[in-house]
Scaffold this active site. Sequence first.
Site, PDB file in Angstrom:
ATOM      1  N   GLU A 291      -2.772   1.955  -7.281  1.00  0.00           N
ATOM      2  CA  GLU A 291      -2.226   3.242  -6.822  1.00  0.00           C
ATOM      3  C   GLU A 291      -2.146   3.187  -5.309  1.00  0.00           C
ATOM      4  O   GLU A 291      -3.145   2.938  -4.638  1.00  0.00           O
ATOM      5  CB  GLU A 291      -3.105   4.394  -7.322  1.00  0.00           C
ATOM      6  CG  GLU A 291      -3.005   4.577  -8.834  1.00  0.00           C
ATOM      7  CD  GLU A 291      -1.561   4.668  -9.330  1.00  0.00           C
ATOM      8  OE1 GLU A 291      -0.755   5.386  -8.706  1.00  0.00           O
ATOM      9  OE2 GLU A 291      -1.219   3.988 -10.325  1.00  0.00           O
ATOM     10  N   CYS A 325      -3.101  10.871  -0.094  1.00  0.00           N
ATOM     11  CA  CYS A 325      -1.880  10.207  -0.534  1.00  0.00           C
ATOM     12  C   CYS A 325      -0.864  11.242  -0.985  1.00  0.00           C
ATOM     13  O   CYS A 325       0.332  11.022  -0.948  1.00  0.00           O
ATOM     14  CB  CYS A 325      -2.196   9.249  -1.673  1.00  0.00           C
ATOM     15  SG  CYS A 325      -3.114  10.043  -2.980  1.00  0.00           S
TER      16      CYS A 325
HETATM   17  P1  NAP Z   1      -6.343   0.117   2.534  1.00  0.00           P
HETATM   18  O1  NAP Z   1      -6.440  -0.251   3.948  1.00  0.00           O
HETATM   19  O2  NAP Z   1      -5.281  -0.501   1.706  1.00  0.00           O
HETATM   20  O3  NAP Z   1      -7.794  -0.191   1.906  1.00  0.00           O
HETATM   21  C1  NAP Z   1      -8.097   0.137   0.565  1.00  0.00           C
HETATM   22  C2  NAP Z   1      -9.196  -0.778   0.067  1.00  0.00           C
HETATM   23  O4  NAP Z   1      -8.689  -2.113   0.034  1.00  0.00           O
HETATM   24  C3  NAP Z   1     -10.421  -0.809   0.974  1.00  0.00           C
HETATM   25  O5  NAP Z   1     -11.574  -0.906   0.167  1.00  0.00           O
HETATM   26  C4  NAP Z   1     -10.211  -2.085   1.761  1.00  0.00           C
HETATM   27  O6  NAP Z   1     -11.408  -2.657   2.238  1.00  0.00           O
HETATM   28  C5  NAP Z   1      -9.591  -2.970   0.709  1.00  0.00           C
HETATM   29  N1  NAP Z   1      -8.867  -4.125   1.240  1.00  0.00           N
HETATM   30  C6  NAP Z   1      -8.351  -4.309   2.469  1.00  0.00           C
HETATM   31  N2  NAP Z   1      -7.746  -5.523   2.544  1.00  0.00           N
HETATM   32  C7  NAP Z   1      -7.898  -6.106   1.331  1.00  0.00           C
HETATM   33  C8  NAP Z   1      -7.489  -7.357   0.779  1.00  0.00           C
HETATM   34  N3  NAP Z   1      -6.803  -8.242   1.461  1.00  0.00           N
HETATM   35  N4  NAP Z   1      -7.820  -7.606  -0.505  1.00  0.00           N
HETATM   36  C9  NAP Z   1      -8.511  -6.718  -1.250  1.00  0.00           C
HETATM   37  N5  NAP Z   1      -8.922  -5.518  -0.770  1.00  0.00           N
HETATM   38  C10 NAP Z   1      -8.611  -5.217   0.504  1.00  0.00           C
HETATM   39  O7  NAP Z   1      -6.192   1.707   2.353  1.00  0.00           O
HETATM   40  P2  NAP Z   1      -7.085   2.854   2.996  1.00  0.00           P
HETATM   41  O8  NAP Z   1      -6.748   2.970   4.442  1.00  0.00           O
HETATM   42  O9  NAP Z   1      -8.492   2.692   2.600  1.00  0.00           O
HETATM   43  O10 NAP Z   1      -6.547   4.144   2.210  1.00  0.00           O
HETATM   44  C11 NAP Z   1      -5.396   4.829   2.575  1.00  0.00           C
HETATM   45  C12 NAP Z   1      -4.225   4.431   1.695  1.00  0.00           C
HETATM   46  O11 NAP Z   1      -4.547   4.675   0.337  1.00  0.00           O
HETATM   47  C13 NAP Z   1      -2.983   5.249   1.964  1.00  0.00           C
HETATM   48  O12 NAP Z   1      -1.851   4.404   1.909  1.00  0.00           O
HETATM   49  C14 NAP Z   1      -2.963   6.248   0.814  1.00  0.00           C
HETATM   50  O13 NAP Z   1      -1.689   6.777   0.511  1.00  0.00           O
HETATM   51  C15 NAP Z   1      -3.509   5.413  -0.289  1.00  0.00           C
HETATM   52  N6  NAP Z   1      -4.050   6.222  -1.387  1.00  0.00           N
HETATM   53  C16 NAP Z   1      -3.354   6.284  -2.550  1.00  0.00           C
HETATM   54  C17 NAP Z   1      -3.817   7.072  -3.596  1.00  0.00           C
HETATM   55  C18 NAP Z   1      -3.048   7.165  -4.897  1.00  0.00           C
HETATM   56  O14 NAP Z   1      -3.602   7.672  -5.871  1.00  0.00           O
HETATM   57  N7  NAP Z   1      -1.806   6.695  -4.950  1.00  0.00           N
HETATM   58  C19 NAP Z   1      -5.001   7.789  -3.435  1.00  0.00           C
HETATM   59  C20 NAP Z   1      -5.693   7.690  -2.227  1.00  0.00           C
HETATM   60  C21 NAP Z   1      -5.207   6.891  -1.207  1.00  0.00           C
HETATM   61  P3  NAP Z   1     -11.821  -2.513   3.787  1.00  0.00           P
HETATM   62  O15 NAP Z   1     -12.067  -1.064   4.000  1.00  0.00           O
HETATM   63  O16 NAP Z   1     -13.034  -3.348   3.886  1.00  0.00           O
HETATM   64  O17 NAP Z   1     -10.674  -3.033   4.590  1.00  0.00           O
END
Ligand code: NAP
Length: 521
Positions: A291, A325
Site C-alpha cells: 500500500e 496517505c
Molecule cells: P517509506 O520511506 O517508503 O518507508 C516505509 C517503510 O519502508 C519504513 O519502515 C522504511 O524503513 C522501509 N524501507 C525504506 N527503504 C526500504 C527498502 N529499500 N527496503 C525495504 N524497506 C524499506 O515511507 P514512509 O515515509 O515511512 O511513509 C510515508 C509514505 O507511506 C507515503 O508515501 C504515504 O502515502 C504512504 N502510506 C500509504 C498508506 C496506504 O495505505 N496506502 C498508508 C500510510 C502511508 P526506514 O524507516 O528504516 O527507512
Amino acid sequence: MKDMDNLPGFRNEPYTDFPVPANRQAMEQALRQVHAQFGREYQLRIGSEWIATGDRLESLNPSNSREVVGVHHKATADLARRAIDCAHAYFPTWSRMPAAERVRLLLDAARILRRRKMEFDAWLVYEAGKSWVEAEADVSEAVDFCEYYAREMLRLAGPQEVVQLAGEEDEMVYIPLGVGVVIPPWNFPLAILVGMTVASLVTGNTVVLKPSSETPTIAAKFAEVLLEAGFPEQSFTLLTGSGSAVGDVLVQHPKTRFISFTGSRDVGLRINELAARPQPGQLWIKRVIAEMGGKDAIVVDADSDLDKAVEGVAVSAFGYQGQKCSACSRAIVDVKVYRPFLEKLAARVKSIRVGPVDDPDNYMGPVISAAARKTILEYIETGKQEGRVIAGGEAPQGDGYFITPTVIADVDSKARVFQEEIFGPVLAVTQAHDFDHALQLANDSQYGLTGAVYTNNPEHLQKAKEQFHVGNLYFNRKCTGAMVGAHPFGGFNMSGTDSKAGGPDYLLLFLQAKSIARKVS
Ligand code: NAP
C-alpha cells in the site's frame, strides 16, 4: 471454536472525549509518565534472544528535537537473515496451532491495548507528533484491527462452502503462507503496524517486523503487548534498523514467503521488483501486499454547501499536518464558486493553531523530521513559482519541525505540486470549467487512493461513483478517517495493490486455499 460462540459482533472502538476534565487529566498524567521514560534503551529481539548491536538509532520528539524519545539498536544484514531463519523454523509449530487459540491471543492483545490506550496516545504524541485527537484515532484503529481480524479469522477457519459432487466429500480450507516480512511506515505508527502484523500472525504465519526508523519506540511498546498477551517469542521478531540497510536482505531471502508493506511508491515498487526475482532455493512466488502513496483530490461542485466543503478540505488537508496517505492535497473547484471558496478557505486555514502537540489546543503539530521539513519547504518554493500562496508557506524558528498550513491557489493541473506526493501540510487548488472537467482533473494522477466530492446534485454523485477512480470515495464528507469494517482501505494505480485493510477480503491475502476431495462411493 465453541467457546467463541458468545463473542459479540464487531464494533468500532469509541474515542476518548478529551474535553471531559477527567479524561484531560488522565491524558496529562499519561504524557508525564511517558515523558519520564524518554531516552530509555530498547534492544532488538530475534526469538528469545535480546540483542544490542551498539549501532544506535535515536528517535526524536518532532515537537522538540532536542529530546530523545527512545534509543534503539540497528540490525545488520546478518541479523536480518537470522530473523528469517528463526521465523522459518517456528512456522510449522505456529501454523498448526488451532486458529481459535491464535484468535484468543489476539483478543487478549486488544484488551491490553485498550487498557494502555492513553499511554499509547502519549507515545504517539511524542514520537510521531500526533495531536491528542489524532493519536486517539490511531490507537483506536489499532484496537479495531485486532478485534476485526480476530472475528474474520474465526469465519475463515470455519467450513467454506463448495459444491458437493456425487460420491465425494468436497471441502476447501485456508492455510497460512509461511514467513511474512512486515514493513510499516511512521505515519500510522501503531494502527498500520498492528494491522499488518496481527493479520499475518492470526492467520498462522510467522513474522519479521521491521518498523519505521522514525517511530521504533511505539513498535517496541506494541511488541511488549504481544508478548504479554501470550504470543510466543518465536512467532514474531522485532527487527529495528534502517530499511535501506536490511530491507533488501529481508525481501530477497529465499525463505521469505510474503511481504506486507505500507509506505512510499518508490520503496514499494522496489520491493515488488526484488520479490519477483526467484532466489536459489526458493520454492514459491513471493506475494507482495503493497500500500503506497496518494495525491488525493476533493472536488467541489458549483451546487454544494460551500462552508461544509471548506471545512472538509481544511481538515482533510491539514489533520496530522497533511501526513496521511489519504490527506487531501488537491482541491478542484468549479469556476462558478472558485473565488468565494478560496476566500473562505484562506480564512479557515489561517485560524489553525500550530505548535507542540502535548498542548491539546494546537490543532497542527510538527512534521516528522528535519529531512521531511526540508523537502516540504522545497515543494513550497516550487509552488510559489507554480501558483499563488494564499495561506501559510512559513517554517517557524525553533526546535520543532513546524510548517504553517499552506494553500497554493491557481495551480495548473500539470504542475509538480498538483502531481507529486508532498506528504506535508501543502494543498494545491485549481479550478474546473464544470463537473466533468473536475472529474477529469481528479483522475489525472498516477495515484488513486482516496477522493471526495461535495455536491447536492444526485446525477453528479452517480457520475462520480462510476468515474472517480479511487479505492476510497467519499461524498459530502472529508476524504480521511476510514473506519475499520465500514471503509475497507486501499488504493488503485500507484497507490498500491488495493489490499482493503479492515475489510472482509484482507485476511485472504495472508492465506492460501487448499481443496480436498475424498471419494466415498
Ligand atoms: P517509506 O520511506 O517508503 O518507508 C516505509 C517503510 O519502508 C519504513 O519502515 C522504511 O524503513 C522501509 N524501507 C525504506 N527503504 C526500504 C527498502 N529499500 N527496503 C525495504 N524497506 C524499506 O515511507 P514512509 O515515509 O515511512 O511513509 C510515508 C509514505 O507511506 C507515503 O508515501 C504515504 O502515502 C504512504 N502510506 C500509504 C498508506 C496506504 O495505505 N496506502 C498508508 C500510510 C502511508 P526506514 O524507516 O528504516 O527507512
